[in-house]
Design a protein around this motif. Sequence first.
Motif, PDB file in Angstrom:
ATOM      1  N   LYS A   1      35.811  24.612  31.904  1.00 45.54           N
ATOM      2  CA  LYS A   1      35.773  23.682  33.042  1.00 45.54           C
ATOM      3  C   LYS A   1      36.485  22.377  32.696  1.00 45.54           C
ATOM      4  CE  LYS A   1      31.592  25.027  35.558  1.00 45.54           C
ATOM      5  NZ  LYS A   1      30.238  24.569  35.991  1.00 45.54           N
TER       6      LYS A   1
ATOM      7  N   GLU B   1      40.061  22.823  32.689  1.00 51.91           N
ATOM      8  CA  GLU B   1      40.524  23.299  33.998  1.00 51.91           C
ATOM      9  C   GLU B   1      41.382  24.547  33.875  1.00 51.91           C
ATOM     10  OE1 GLU B   1      42.428  20.110  36.051  1.00 51.91           O
ATOM     11  OE2 GLU B   1      40.576  18.972  36.349  1.00 51.91           O
TER      12      GLU B   1
ATOM     13  N   SER C   1      34.970  31.894  36.920  1.00 53.99           N
ATOM     14  CA  SER C   1      36.049  31.034  37.412  1.00 53.99           C
ATOM     15  C   SER C   1      35.499  30.098  38.473  1.00 53.99           C
ATOM     16  CB  SER C   1      37.201  31.859  37.989  1.00 53.99           C
ATOM     17  OG  SER C   1      36.746  32.647  39.075  1.00 53.99           O
ATOM     18  N   GLU C   2      36.242  29.019  38.723  1.00 57.81           N
ATOM     19  CA  GLU C   2      35.843  28.045  39.737  1.00 57.81           C
ATOM     20  C   GLU C   2      35.990  28.628  41.137  1.00 57.81           C
ATOM     21  OE1 GLU C   2      34.167  24.514  40.776  1.00 57.81           O
ATOM     22  OE2 GLU C   2      34.695  25.056  38.704  1.00 57.81           O
ATOM     23  N   GLU C   3      37.093  29.368  41.337  1.00 56.94           N
ATOM     24  CA  GLU C   3      37.360  29.987  42.632  1.00 56.94           C
ATOM     25  C   GLU C   3      37.511  31.499  42.443  1.00 56.94           C
ATOM     26  OE1 GLU C   3      40.871  28.067  43.953  1.00 56.94           O
ATOM     27  OE2 GLU C   3      39.884  26.146  44.330  1.00 56.94           O
TER      28      GLU C   3
END
Length: 437
Positions: free
Chosen positions: A90, A93, A117-119
């Motif tokens: 995170k 990124e 994952s973030e998305e």
Amino acid sequence: MNHLPLIIKREYLTKVKNKSFIIMTFLSPLIMIALIAVVAYLSQLNNDKQRTISVLDETGYLKDVFQNTDNTTYSSLNGLDLETAIALVKEKEDYGLLHIAKVDSLDDISDNIKFYSEESPSLTVISGLERRIEKRLREMKLQKDGVTLEQIEASKTSIDIAQESFEGEKSSKIDNVVKLAFGGIAGYLLFMFIIIYGNMIMRSVIEEKTSRIIEVIISSVKPIQLMMGKIIGTSLAGVTQFVIWVILGGVLMVVVSAIFGIDMMQMQTPQQEMVNQAMQAQGAQAMAENMITAISNLPIANLIVAFMFFFIGGYLLYSSLYAAIGAAVDNETDTQQFMLPILMPLILAVYVGVFTVIEDPHGTVSTVFSFIPFTSPVVMLMRIPFGVPLWQQGLSLLLLIGTFIFAVWFAAKIYRVGILMYGKKPTYKELFKWLKY
């Protein structure tokens, strides 16, 4: 006196000189190419996107599986726990974290792999990771059973079944793809041409009817001549517009690619990318040879001649019905009740062509629908690349011409009465009464 040539000329010049016709003729390719260019540009940006994927492999089995590519970098995280690894990913990124949990046996690995994952990750990325892991685990299980990597490689066999007719004509799997492409394009062009320019004929009749110009014209021209003149004149205008679209579209694609550096071939979906990978696995040279063989096996002369006759016959058949509908109503809203009987055979023809012809081009369903005049222009055009006897093509064409003549007579009867009828929404019962006049 035969006024048909004059009517055809009038209809053609009226259409091509119309401002909206001229604007859309030149504006439509610009809009289409702009849309294609935008999609290609966005796809190119997506394909060029740089991704960093961190890998936390607690088993140590898959550390050599992930090799960096032009757009993807794999970062190995060793000696970290899952929470620390997630926090680190995170913070940096990164695109995501692939976690392979520690297990007691190889059989349990497949149930202990997660991607954080973030998305939502790309389908292509996940599919690529799955293929690499599956390949590595398969090799490890075979090695565990005493099979060496050399034996694994030696055991791989590529099968490509040679195809040949009883007369000695050679073909390949790609033949069916090429044949379906030619037939599908021909059928689709006819379908779109009928929809676009059939509606144009119908609107033209409605406009002249509502403006009362038709009352002046009909005093010196037979209704059937007026109807045929509209059909042929509008058809010629449509052909002119279509040719301009093809030429202008081709030029614009070359110009856009050269000036903006946009590769139109970059518009690849995940499915297309998988197909390309499969093709590369078979060998580009072999695929090219099969493609050339497939194209050379096509009955090119038969396709061109049949396309012309079935295209013209099918278009004239449906155009006469569109003209009859335009004469029967006062506005486009009232046409909806009569459109379904015309569109249903066309839609049915496309479905039969796509779902039946490719699987069994000479089967009962495909053959029957290639003889029915309202579906034969599409279905027969899709069957011909697979080899249809000339007598079947001739019989289908004769049935199409006979039905067209009957449709013209039928439409002329409605046209003769309908163009002078105002203020009343006709019913099917009234249309049948008009046939007796």
